[in-house]
Design a protein around this motif. Structure first.
Motif, PDB file in Angstrom:
ATOM      1  N   THR A   8     -62.337   3.592 -93.348  1.00  0.00           N
ATOM      2  CA  THR A   8     -61.683   3.448 -94.647  1.00  0.00           C
ATOM      3  C   THR A   8     -60.183   3.709 -94.567  1.00  0.00           C
ATOM      4  OG1 THR A   8     -62.340   5.712 -95.090  1.00  0.00           O
ATOM      5  CG2 THR A   8     -63.687   3.986 -96.051  1.00  0.00           C
ATOM      6  N   GLY A   9     -59.760   4.540 -93.633  1.00  0.00           N
ATOM      7  CA  GLY A   9     -58.377   4.986 -93.655  1.00  0.00           C
ATOM      8  C   GLY A   9     -57.409   4.126 -92.878  1.00  0.00           C
ATOM      9  N   THR A  10     -57.829   3.626 -91.694  1.00  0.00           N
ATOM     10  CA  THR A  10     -56.833   3.036 -90.798  1.00  0.00           C
ATOM     11  C   THR A  10     -56.529   1.552 -91.012  1.00  0.00           C
ATOM     12  OG1 THR A  10     -58.555   2.714 -89.165  1.00  0.00           O
ATOM     13  CG2 THR A  10     -57.230   4.695 -88.951  1.00  0.00           C
ATOM     14  N   PRO A  11     -57.449   0.737 -91.581  1.00  0.00           N
ATOM     15  CA  PRO A  11     -57.187  -0.711 -91.548  1.00  0.00           C
ATOM     16  C   PRO A  11     -55.794  -1.155 -91.996  1.00  0.00           C
ATOM     17  CG  PRO A  11     -59.391  -0.353 -92.296  1.00  0.00           C
ATOM     18  CD  PRO A  11     -58.775   0.993 -92.150  1.00  0.00           C
ATOM     19  N   PRO A  12     -55.237  -0.662 -93.121  1.00  0.00           N
ATOM     20  CA  PRO A  12     -53.921  -1.198 -93.521  1.00  0.00           C
ATOM     21  C   PRO A  12     -52.824  -0.929 -92.491  1.00  0.00           C
ATOM     22  CG  PRO A  12     -54.944  -0.056 -95.341  1.00  0.00           C
ATOM     23  CD  PRO A  12     -55.754   0.260 -94.131  1.00  0.00           C
ATOM     24  N   PHE A  13     -53.008   0.123 -91.695  1.00  0.00           N
ATOM     25  CA  PHE A  13     -52.003   0.456 -90.690  1.00  0.00           C
ATOM     26  C   PHE A  13     -51.798  -0.716 -89.727  1.00  0.00           C
ATOM     27  CE2 PHE A  13     -51.346   2.072 -86.339  1.00  0.00           C
ATOM     28  CZ  PHE A  13     -50.086   2.603 -86.492  1.00  0.00           C
ATOM     29  N   PHE A  14     -52.933  -1.405 -89.361  1.00  0.00           N
ATOM     30  CA  PHE A  14     -52.827  -2.454 -88.351  1.00  0.00           C
ATOM     31  C   PHE A  14     -52.137  -3.697 -88.888  1.00  0.00           C
ATOM     32  CE2 PHE A  14     -56.298   0.275 -86.971  1.00  0.00           C
ATOM     33  CZ  PHE A  14     -55.752   0.679 -85.769  1.00  0.00           C
ATOM     34  N   LEU A  15     -52.184  -3.877 -90.222  1.00  0.00           N
ATOM     35  CA  LEU A  15     -51.374  -4.948 -90.803  1.00  0.00           C
ATOM     36  C   LEU A  15     -49.905  -4.685 -90.501  1.00  0.00           C
ATOM     37  CD1 LEU A  15     -52.945  -5.501 -94.336  1.00  0.00           C
ATOM     38  CD2 LEU A  15     -53.246  -6.867 -92.288  1.00  0.00           C
ATOM     39  N   GLY A  16     -49.532  -3.388 -90.586  1.00  0.00           N
ATOM     40  CA  GLY A  16     -48.163  -3.007 -90.272  1.00  0.00           C
ATOM     41  C   GLY A  16     -47.823  -3.293 -88.828  1.00  0.00           C
ATOM     42  N   VAL A  17     -48.801  -3.016 -87.922  1.00  0.00           N
ATOM     43  CA  VAL A  17     -48.549  -3.271 -86.496  1.00  0.00           C
ATOM     44  C   VAL A  17     -48.305  -4.754 -86.266  1.00  0.00           C
ATOM     45  CG1 VAL A  17     -49.538  -3.152 -84.183  1.00  0.00           C
ATOM     46  CG2 VAL A  17     -49.915  -1.286 -85.784  1.00  0.00           C
ATOM     47  N   ALA A  19     -47.252  -6.976 -88.446  1.00  0.00           N
ATOM     48  CA  ALA A  19     -45.965  -7.365 -89.042  1.00  0.00           C
ATOM     49  C   ALA A  19     -44.805  -6.936 -88.158  1.00  0.00           C
ATOM     50  CB  ALA A  19     -45.837  -6.761 -90.436  1.00  0.00           C
ATOM     51  N   LYS A  20     -44.908  -5.725 -87.585  1.00  0.00           N
ATOM     52  CA  LYS A  20     -43.839  -5.231 -86.704  1.00  0.00           C
ATOM     53  C   LYS A  20     -43.707  -6.107 -85.469  1.00  0.00           C
ATOM     54  CE  LYS A  20     -41.579  -1.367 -87.760  1.00  0.00           C
ATOM     55  NZ  LYS A  20     -40.177  -1.473 -88.143  1.00  0.00           N
ATOM     56  N   THR A  21     -44.872  -6.482 -84.883  1.00  0.00           N
ATOM     57  CA  THR A  21     -44.822  -7.314 -83.680  1.00  0.00           C
ATOM     58  C   THR A  21     -44.156  -8.649 -83.978  1.00  0.00           C
ATOM     59  OG1 THR A  21     -46.971  -6.354 -83.192  1.00  0.00           O
ATOM     60  CG2 THR A  21     -46.217  -8.097 -81.746  1.00  0.00           C
ATOM     61  N   LYS A  22     -44.542  -9.248 -85.122  1.00  0.00           N
ATOM     62  CA  LYS A  22     -43.946 -10.529 -85.479  1.00  0.00           C
ATOM     63  C   LYS A  22     -42.441 -10.380 -85.688  1.00  0.00           C
ATOM     64  CE  LYS A  22     -46.086 -13.325 -88.406  1.00  0.00           C
ATOM     65  NZ  LYS A  22     -46.883 -13.693 -89.594  1.00  0.00           N
ATOM     66  N   ALA A  23     -42.068  -9.294 -86.362  1.00  0.00           N
ATOM     67  CA  ALA A  23     -40.645  -9.060 -86.623  1.00  0.00           C
ATOM     68  C   ALA A  23     -39.893  -8.875 -85.309  1.00  0.00           C
ATOM     69  CB  ALA A  23     -40.469  -7.839 -87.509  1.00  0.00           C
ATOM     70  N   PHE A  24     -40.522  -8.178 -84.358  1.00  0.00           N
ATOM     71  CA  PHE A  24     -39.878  -7.949 -83.061  1.00  0.00           C
ATOM     72  C   PHE A  24     -39.582  -9.271 -82.377  1.00  0.00           C
ATOM     73  CE2 PHE A  24     -40.435  -7.580 -78.452  1.00  0.00           C
ATOM     74  CZ  PHE A  24     -39.377  -6.737 -78.162  1.00  0.00           C
ATOM     75  N   PHE A  25     -40.568 -10.206 -82.429  1.00  0.00           N
ATOM     76  CA  PHE A  25     -40.358 -11.482 -81.747  1.00  0.00           C
ATOM     77  C   PHE A  25     -39.353 -12.351 -82.485  1.00  0.00           C
ATOM     78  CE2 PHE A  25     -44.036 -10.361 -79.304  1.00  0.00           C
ATOM     79  CZ  PHE A  25     -43.724 -10.899 -78.077  1.00  0.00           C
ATOM     80  N   VAL A 253     -57.559  -1.188 -80.595  1.00  0.00           N
ATOM     81  CA  VAL A 253     -57.342  -2.014 -81.783  1.00  0.00           C
ATOM     82  C   VAL A 253     -55.858  -2.315 -81.946  1.00  0.00           C
ATOM     83  CG1 VAL A 253     -57.657  -2.135 -84.256  1.00  0.00           C
ATOM     84  CG2 VAL A 253     -59.420  -1.155 -82.855  1.00  0.00           C
ATOM     85  N   THR A 254     -55.001  -1.335 -81.635  1.00  0.00           N
ATOM     86  CA  THR A 254     -53.565  -1.610 -81.696  1.00  0.00           C
ATOM     87  C   THR A 254     -53.205  -2.708 -80.708  1.00  0.00           C
ATOM     88  OG1 THR A 254     -53.276   0.724 -82.148  1.00  0.00           O
ATOM     89  CG2 THR A 254     -51.308  -0.525 -81.666  1.00  0.00           C
ATOM     90  N   GLY A 255     -53.842  -2.674 -79.526  1.00  0.00           N
ATOM     91  CA  GLY A 255     -53.599  -3.728 -78.542  1.00  0.00           C
ATOM     92  C   GLY A 255     -53.959  -5.090 -79.096  1.00  0.00           C
ATOM     93  N   VAL A 256     -55.141  -5.169 -79.735  1.00  0.00           N
ATOM     94  CA  VAL A 256     -55.561  -6.456 -80.305  1.00  0.00           C
ATOM     95  C   VAL A 256     -54.599  -6.871 -81.406  1.00  0.00           C
ATOM     96  CG1 VAL A 256     -57.394  -7.665 -81.502  1.00  0.00           C
ATOM     97  CG2 VAL A 256     -57.955  -6.049 -79.738  1.00  0.00           C
ATOM     98  N   ALA A 257     -54.143  -5.893 -82.220  1.00  0.00           N
ATOM     99  CA  ALA A 257     -53.215  -6.223 -83.309  1.00  0.00           C
ATOM    100  C   ALA A 257     -51.921  -6.779 -82.741  1.00  0.00           C
ATOM    101  CB  ALA A 257     -52.933  -4.982 -84.160  1.00  0.00           C
ATOM    102  N   ILE A 258     -51.439  -6.162 -81.648  1.00  0.00           N
ATOM    103  CA  ILE A 258     -50.217  -6.688 -81.033  1.00  0.00           C
ATOM    104  C   ILE A 258     -50.471  -8.090 -80.500  1.00  0.00           C
ATOM    105  CG2 ILE A 258     -48.642  -6.365 -79.086  1.00  0.00           C
ATOM    106  CD1 ILE A 258     -48.859  -3.369 -79.569  1.00  0.00           C
ATOM    107  N   GLY A 259     -51.684  -8.298 -79.936  1.00  0.00           N
ATOM    108  CA  GLY A 259     -52.046  -9.635 -79.453  1.00  0.00           C
ATOM    109  C   GLY A 259     -51.986 -10.657 -80.572  1.00  0.00           C
ATOM    110  N   ILE A 260     -52.535 -10.284 -81.736  1.00  0.00           N
ATOM    111  CA  ILE A 260     -52.496 -11.201 -82.881  1.00  0.00           C
ATOM    112  C   ILE A 260     -51.053 -11.479 -83.278  1.00  0.00           C
ATOM    113  CG2 ILE A 260     -53.112 -11.480 -85.305  1.00  0.00           C
ATOM    114  CD1 ILE A 260     -55.546  -9.776 -84.786  1.00  0.00           C
ATOM    115  N   GLY A 261     -50.229 -10.408 -83.281  1.00  0.00           N
ATOM    116  CA  GLY A 261     -48.819 -10.586 -83.627  1.00  0.00           C
ATOM    117  C   GLY A 261     -48.137 -11.552 -82.680  1.00  0.00           C
ATOM    118  N   VAL A 262     -48.445 -11.418 -81.373  1.00  0.00           N
ATOM    119  CA  VAL A 262     -47.822 -12.310 -80.394  1.00  0.00           C
ATOM    120  C   VAL A 262     -48.259 -13.746 -80.632  1.00  0.00           C
ATOM    121  CG1 VAL A 262     -47.699 -12.874 -77.944  1.00  0.00           C
ATOM    122  CG2 VAL A 262     -47.596 -10.500 -78.668  1.00  0.00           C
TER     123      VAL A 262
END
Lengths: 300, 211
Positions: A8-17, A19-25, A253-262
């Motif tokens: 319940t707590g962490t999911p929105p955090f990964f949206l941030g990850v 978004a950050k990855t996309k912004a970085f690129f 999961v952060t790794g997968v989120a970064i993968g999605i961002g890439v």
């Protein structure tokens, strides 16, 4: 208790990850990591406006979507054993995700806006195609691990990186299913709001305030479930409850989120007519995984 | 070895599903490069026969033939679309069906000894049949050449099972044959293009004597 808190707590955090990855690129700074939480808090404080032509369906839909996704989350072994598990629960898992989608589609047609109906029809078509490969992939996974329970699926194996052709094929198909089901970039652009090709965003135009908040939260939970699923295919969970297991999970999961961002930063959205073709290709690749599994014994 | 076979199958599906010709040619080149590694897997690093076959295959299949194809695209100023008779969706599904059929015939085919993976024969059969499918379902001469190359890659896979017994000259002869074949097809494409202003082979069916 811990799995529930993480779910319940962490999911929105990964949206941030993401978004950050996309912004970085893109060479930008990007929104803060916790932006999704701020958005949710803002939306939950507002009042909701409901169209006069809407029925009770529109009102219960956000709750129904979120509830089905959270129950699906209880079936998935996020850390240690799943809170709910029994033989064959992977079918229930898939269908709970489908129930969430069903309510999204139904509520989108409730108001009678043709624009939303268009999005609903697209969602239904692509959902049907991606479900094919999702179920076939589940079948391959359960043959691979010799069990028909999600819990057994992700605990039967030793906790190291699995390197076998069939695992990589499955990882590919489930990653693609993730992108489809969560309307991510090559299929649908989650940030667009004024285009005729959008799918998920067009279906939730009628929600406002807390309802929209629930929908956004539900979308992040769904994304989280898929990310957990995908990461556990490649790298099964470490041990049982404990800080190590939780840390490993969040890292994966952060790794997968970064993968999605890439992927989102690198790929442009496809033309709409190309999407079914890609989904069929995904299905064929899953079929290949099944055949490799059956005839090549998967490993080697 | 399984990784290579799966890579070869995936690149065949890529060729089935993609409509850009240059991407198709790159995929065929990639497939050739993957195949060229196989002799080493079969016979080991220190075998001169395998190394020679590796080099020859890599140069001819992954470099010379693709560059010939790129050249004929450039010279014939072809529009970069594959334009299949069967839609790309259906060709992908057809490829999947072919693969399922080829794998299910596994038990009817002879089993190979351990250095070969059990996927070897079904993969080779699927590649041959997919190549055949590409050959008959595309209208442009250049995509038919690509289909022919995929077909030949499948035959190469089959040939790999005999590589221990075959003399090297036979293998090289086959490779040179292929090279000459593509060369001749390149010239033909050029002439078809000169005569008809495009390379759609459908136009060849309407040939007749002029009065």
């Amino acid at each position: 208790m811990t799995p529930l808190l993480i779910l319940t707590g962490t999911p929105p955090f990964f949206l941030g990850v993401i978004a950050k990855t996309k912004a970085f690129f893109a060479g930008r700074k990007g929104p803060p990591l916790l932006q999704a939480y701020y958005d949710l808090a803002k939306l939950l404080r507002k009042g909701a406006v409901v169209s006069r032509s809407a029925s009770w369906l529109l009102r219960i839909a956000p709750v129904a979507i979120l509830a089905s996704l959270l129950v699906a989350g209880l079936l998935l072994p996020i850390v240690g054993e799943a809170p709910l598990h029994f033989e064959g629960d992977l079918i229930l898992f898939a269908y709970l995700l489908a129930v969430g989608r069903f309510f999204t589609i139904l509520a989108a047609q409730d108001v009678g806006s043709s624009f939303e109906g268009m999005g609903a029809s697209r969602e239904a078509a692509f959902g049907a195609l991606s479900e094919l490969s999702f179920f076939l992939g589940l079948l391959v996974l359960s043959i691979l691990h010799g069990t028909v329970s999600l819990n057994g699926l992700f605990e039967a194996t030793s906790s190291r990186l699995l390197v076998a052709p069939v695992i990589f094929l499955l990882f590919g198909t489930f990653f693609f299913t993730l992108l489809t089901e969560n309307s991510r970039m090559p299929i649908d652009d989650p940030t667009t709001h004024l285009e005729l090709t959008m799918i998920h965003e067009v279906m939730i135009l009628d929600y406002s305030g807390p309802d929209l908040g629930l929908i956004l939260y539900g979308a992040s939970v769904k994304l989280f479930l898929f990310m957990v699923f995908v990461s556990q295919i490649l790298w099964p969970p470490v041990g049982y409850l404990g800080p190590l297991a939780i840390g490993a999970l969040l890292l994966k999961v952060t790794g997968v989120a970064i993968g999605i961002g890439v992927v989102e930063a690198a790929v442009a959205r496809l033309r709409l007519i190309k999407i079914p073709q890609l989904l069929i290709a995904n299905f064929v690749v899953t079929a290949l995984a099944l055949l490799v599994m059956l005839f090549g014994k998967g490993i080697g | 070895m399984n990784w290579i076979l799966i890579g070869v199958l995936l690149s065949a599906f890529f060729i089935l599903g993609i409509s850009r010709l240059s991407a198709c040619i790159r995929a065929v080149a990639f497939q050739g490069a993957l195949l060229s590694v196989l002799p080493i897997f079969v016979k080991g690093w220190n075998d001169p026969h395998a190394l020679f076959l590796f080099g020859g295959t890599l140069i001819i299949k992954a470099m010379v033939i693709p560059s010939l194809l790129f050249r004929s695209i450039r010279e014939a100023t072809i529009r970069e679309e594959a334009e299949p008779i069967v839609s790309l969706h259906l060709s992908l599904l057809g490829g999947g069906g072919i693969m399922v059929a080829a794998f299910s015939s596994l038990n009817a085919l002879p089993h190979l000894a351990p250095p070969f993976s059990p996927l070897f024969i079904p993969a080779a059969l699927s590649i041959v049949l997919i190549g055949l499918f590409l050959l008959i379902s595309r209208t442009k001469a250049i995509s038919q050449v690509i289909g022919f190359l995929v077909l030949d890659n499948g035959i190469f896979l089959f040939g790999m099972t005999l590589v221990a017994e075959f003399p090297m000259t036979v293998e090289l002869g086959v490779l040179l044959d292929l090279l000459v074949g593509v060369f001749v097809m390149g010239i033909m494409i050029y002439h078809i293009n000169r005569t008809f202003d495009h390379i759609d082979t459908g136009a060849l069916a309407t040939l007749r004597d002029t009065e």
